[in-house]
Design an enzyme around this catalytic site. Sequence first.
Site, PDB file in Angstrom:
ATOM      1  N   HIS A 444       5.461   8.836 -28.872  1.00  0.00           N
ATOM      2  CA  HIS A 444       5.125   8.547 -30.214  1.00  0.00           C
ATOM      3  C   HIS A 444       3.512   8.353 -30.306  1.00  0.00           C
ATOM      4  O   HIS A 444       3.107   9.288 -31.321  1.00  0.00           O
ATOM      5  CB  HIS A 444       5.785   7.205 -30.513  1.00  0.00           C
ATOM      6  CG  HIS A 444       5.291   6.556 -32.136  1.00  0.00           C
ATOM      7  ND1 HIS A 444       6.376   6.982 -33.093  1.00  0.00           N
ATOM      8  CD2 HIS A 444       4.324   6.203 -32.495  1.00  0.00           C
ATOM      9  CE1 HIS A 444       5.754   6.435 -34.267  1.00  0.00           C
ATOM     10  NE2 HIS A 444       4.706   6.063 -34.055  1.00  0.00           N
ATOM     11  N   GLU A 445       3.008   7.468 -29.574  1.00  0.00           N
ATOM     12  CA  GLU A 445       1.521   7.586 -29.689  1.00  0.00           C
ATOM     13  C   GLU A 445       0.662   8.811 -29.527  1.00  0.00           C
ATOM     14  O   GLU A 445      -0.203   9.297 -30.009  1.00  0.00           O
ATOM     15  CB  GLU A 445       0.852   6.464 -28.840  1.00  0.00           C
ATOM     16  CG  GLU A 445       1.595   4.840 -29.259  1.00  0.00           C
ATOM     17  CD  GLU A 445       1.427   4.680 -30.740  1.00  0.00           C
ATOM     18  OE1 GLU A 445       0.619   5.252 -31.302  1.00  0.00           O
ATOM     19  OE2 GLU A 445       2.231   3.934 -31.405  1.00  0.00           O
TER      20      GLU A 445
END
Length: 655
Positions: A444-445
């Site tokens: 995600h990051e």
Amino acid sequence: MFNEFNLENLDNSKKDLEELLNESKKQIDELLEIKDKTYENFVKPYEQIGESINEFITPIFHIDSVKNSELTQKVYEDCLPLISDYETEISQNDNIYRSLKDIQDNDYRSLNSIQIKVLENEIRDFKLSGCHLDEKNKKRLKELNLKLSELSHKFSQNLLDETNAFEMIIDNFEDVKEIPLSDLELAKFEEDGKTKYKFTLQMPSYISYITYGSNREKREEIYKAYCTRAPQNGKIIEEILKLKEEKVNILGFDNYASYSLSTKMAKNESEVTSFLEELAIKGKKRAIEELDEIKEFAKKDGIEDLQSYDLSYYSEKLKKDKYDLDEEYYRPFFEQNSVLNGFFNFLYEVFNIKFTQTDAKVWDKNVKVYNISEDDKIIARIYIDLEARKDKRGGAWMNNWHSYYINDKGEEQLPTAYIVCNFPPSTQNTPSLLRHSDVVTLFHEMGHALHHLLSKVPEALVSGISGVAWDVVEFPSQFLEYFAYDKEVLKLFAKHYETGEILSDEAIERIIKARNFQSSLAMLRQVEFALFDFKLHQKLYKNEDEVQKLLDNIRDKYAVTKPPKYNKFQNGFAHIFAGGYAAGYYSYKWAEVLSADAFYMFIDSGKVLNKELAVKYKNTILKNGGSKNMDELFFEFANREPSVDSLLRIDGIIS
């Protein structure tokens, strides 16, 4: 090529910042003296002045989050008023606004689409900053902006302090017998010749006990400590809401929600609430069934009154029972370095970008730095800080430092970013072993980071994540998450750290099948947060009781689980009171519609590792940053509008 992360002079930051801001004001005054202003001689250097300030201030604010101390707090508090005053003063400068407006009006035909977008955004933001107001209102806005920044920082600091203050000591092995061995190793210590175990509110430790802790009373103890943190934040919320209401009223808006939407993809307030309510209605029946399933399972232990502090524990047991999915079994296959290296191989495979570790100054010995190259040319740098520490703010985030752009000399400026997570730390005996959910967080990051780092937009103000509407900024991060559930991708790095054994197809299938376990409950919880946030900003709620009543009413209507009365979730809702998500938490679900729809294109192509489609995504979505509206970019990529049903399908809520 890249600026080094150097904070040796941290205690001198206030003086250095004052000098930089004074010089910047002088440079802007000189630009305003130019008689025949053009994009090249006015906007371009003005843009670079802003970028140089961002490059200086970002590490100072960043270090307070990742290496918090009395010094970093003092420096933050010293610098915050300076930068807040400067930004307010510049954003209310009518001469800059009129200069930008004149360039937009006079040179419109000679400007390219990216330059037009820069001017549209800047002119809009100047209006939203109150540049058209009289001096009295400008002065008041300046005071409000500073106070709101200080309150947000105080909210965050209160949470960090109270997170660090709590310890739960257990000396009875029966109470920890189900805790995974790697977590138990981190919790274990010796005192007075006896083995004891310490659990804290740091996320890896808290998750460990609330999910696997055998003692129900101890689960309630740590749950209660977590959801009653920072009660003083209740008064801070009152003040934040009051000041935000005053601010947007001065700017001519009825409420903070409508002000927030003026820079977002969603068109109006009713579109947001209708979207969220539609998700809640479509997911509630299934969520009730999921909750009933947990309740029935808990009855095997004689639990007739399932409580909030039981949910994670019995959900984990139920998941293991249904899918034979044991998180502890998987963790040796997700050793941090192995995951990172395999992840980089995956990104090279689909996006043709290569990560090479490099030596650079960092803020902690566990931080890793990589140069990113494309076709053998270095294009970006990323700092990756993954392990939990006591002096580090909880959660996970991406922070952009430098933006990609072409300066007024025609030189290419390369982007940098930080990824920060709070994964289980390594010890002398055990490396950092991740849960699969940690792997998903890393994906995600990195999705956020690549959105910023792969930009090829020559204007800093709309390069990378700059200029991207907040309700679609989660699209690239959520999109990349889906690959963390793909068999081919997992096989690139899911290798046992001791034996080298690759995770079996059967074990991977269990992860994939369990992905949508309790997906309706999870969706309803996100909708609850999003509706609370949005409605909270549609009118002024004057005190803690009114805020709580709003939250209770939303839960009565949409939630299927009700927390105990002592739960003060709002006092820890840092996303909206200490982050940038006020009246924008709905963005997670809004953007997820785009990400789910985009991922279905890969599924429908018959090949998830579809390099041709991935490169098209990179060139259409990522490289264009904020230079075009995301709905335009999505249409260019998919040749159609996104559908809400894609999200409900991918979460298994509809078939």
